[in-house]
Design a protein around this motif. Structure first.
Motif, PDB file in Angstrom:
ATOM      1  N   TYR A 139       0.817  -1.208   0.000  1.00 21.51           N
ATOM      2  CA  TYR A 139       0.000   0.000   0.000  1.00 21.51           C
ATOM      3  C   TYR A 139       0.856   1.266   0.000  1.00 21.51           C
ATOM      4  CZ  TYR A 139      -4.154  -2.725   1.232  1.00 21.51           C
ATOM      5  OH  TYR A 139      -5.190  -3.613   1.238  1.00 21.51           O
ATOM      6  N   ARG A 140       0.371   2.272  -0.719  1.00 17.74           N
ATOM      7  CA  ARG A 140       0.995   3.597  -0.669  1.00 17.74           C
ATOM      8  C   ARG A 140       0.690   4.241   0.671  1.00 17.74           C
ATOM      9  NH1 ARG A 140      -1.435   6.760  -5.625  1.00 17.74           N
ATOM     10  NH2 ARG A 140      -1.375   8.318  -4.002  1.00 17.74           N
ATOM     11  N   THR A 141       1.616   5.060   1.122  1.00 17.97           N
ATOM     12  CA  THR A 141       1.399   5.904   2.294  1.00 17.97           C
ATOM     13  C   THR A 141       1.982   7.272   1.953  1.00 17.97           C
ATOM     14  OG1 THR A 141       3.507   5.399   3.356  1.00 17.97           O
ATOM     15  CG2 THR A 141       1.668   3.924   3.873  1.00 17.97           C
ATOM     16  N   ASN A 142       1.943   8.171   2.915  1.00 15.68           N
ATOM     17  CA  ASN A 142       2.520   9.499   2.685  1.00 15.68           C
ATOM     18  C   ASN A 142       4.040   9.475   2.686  1.00 15.68           C
ATOM     19  OD1 ASN A 142       0.109  10.901   2.340  1.00 15.68           O
ATOM     20  ND2 ASN A 142      -0.196  11.068   4.540  1.00 15.68           N
ATOM     21  N   GLY A 143       4.628   8.425   3.166  1.00 20.43           N
ATOM     22  CA  GLY A 143       6.085   8.306   3.202  1.00 20.43           C
ATOM     23  C   GLY A 143       6.499   6.967   2.634  1.00 20.43           C
ATOM     24  N   GLU A 144       6.764   6.052   3.533  1.00 21.08           N
ATOM     25  CA  GLU A 144       7.136   4.696   3.137  1.00 21.08           C
ATOM     26  C   GLU A 144       5.901   3.945   2.638  1.00 21.08           C
ATOM     27  OE1 GLU A 144      10.371   3.502   3.391  1.00 21.08           O
ATOM     28  OE2 GLU A 144      10.845   5.581   3.866  1.00 21.08           O
ATOM     29  N   ARG A 145       6.113   2.764   2.119  1.00 19.76           N
ATOM     30  CA  ARG A 145       4.994   1.902   1.720  1.00 19.76           C
ATOM     31  C   ARG A 145       4.621   1.021   2.905  1.00 19.76           C
ATOM     32  NH1 ARG A 145       3.554   2.513  -3.453  1.00 19.76           N
ATOM     33  NH2 ARG A 145       2.442   0.540  -3.501  1.00 19.76           N
TER      34      ARG A 145
END
Length: 156
Positions: A139-145
């Motif tokens: 999943y995408r996140t605002n930083g890392e996956r």
């Protein structure tokens, strides 16, 4: 409102076509940090898909999308608007989805859930889903996956 699929307690379940896509996109955007687009949601129709909306007094509060292939299905998406979370509606949505899958002779249901989504993970475990795998960085996140937990439930 016509074409009620089913009623459980105070929730009625409808085919997604009964509601404007804008209302469903509003729920999607309120529930997910990286929401599905209108094109993706619209693509979840046709053979093998169940796109069912839960509504209270005609107002959509959530929905689920499942996809069936042979005797297996994937819970593609399920969400309840944050204003209605914590009231058991997610469990009712999921129960409705699983009952519909059983009526289609589905034997296994799979899903992915964000590792950080403890509430959803607990609900899935409560209903008998078992952790079978982990997808690193799914999943995408605002930083890392973020990792996805892959879960499975034997239905029949």
């Amino acid at each position: 409102m016509g074409n009620v699929v089913e009623t459980i307690m105070n929730i009625e379940f409808f085919p997604f076509e009964q509601f404007p896509m804008a209302a469903l996109l509003e729920i999607e955007s309120a529930c997910h940090p990286f929401p599905w687009t209108e094109a993706v949601l619209s693509g979840c129709q046709g053979q093998g898909y169940d796109f069912v909306v839960a509504a209270i007094k005609g107002k959509p509060i959530g929905y689920y999308i499942t996809h069936r292939v042979l005797d297996e299905a994937t819970l593609m998406n399920i969400c309840v608007h944050p204003n209605h979370q914590g009231k058991g509606y997610g469990g009712q949505l999921l129960q409705n989805a699983l009952e519909r899958l059983k009526r289609h002779s589905i034997t296994h249901c799979f899903l992915e859930v964000r590792a950080s989504n403890k509430g959803a993970g607990a609900l899935y475990q409560k209903l008998g889903f078992l952790l079978i795998d982990k997808r690193k960085g799914y999943y995408r996140t605002n930083g890392e996956r973020e990792d996805a937990l892959v879960m499975s439930l034997q239905l029949q």
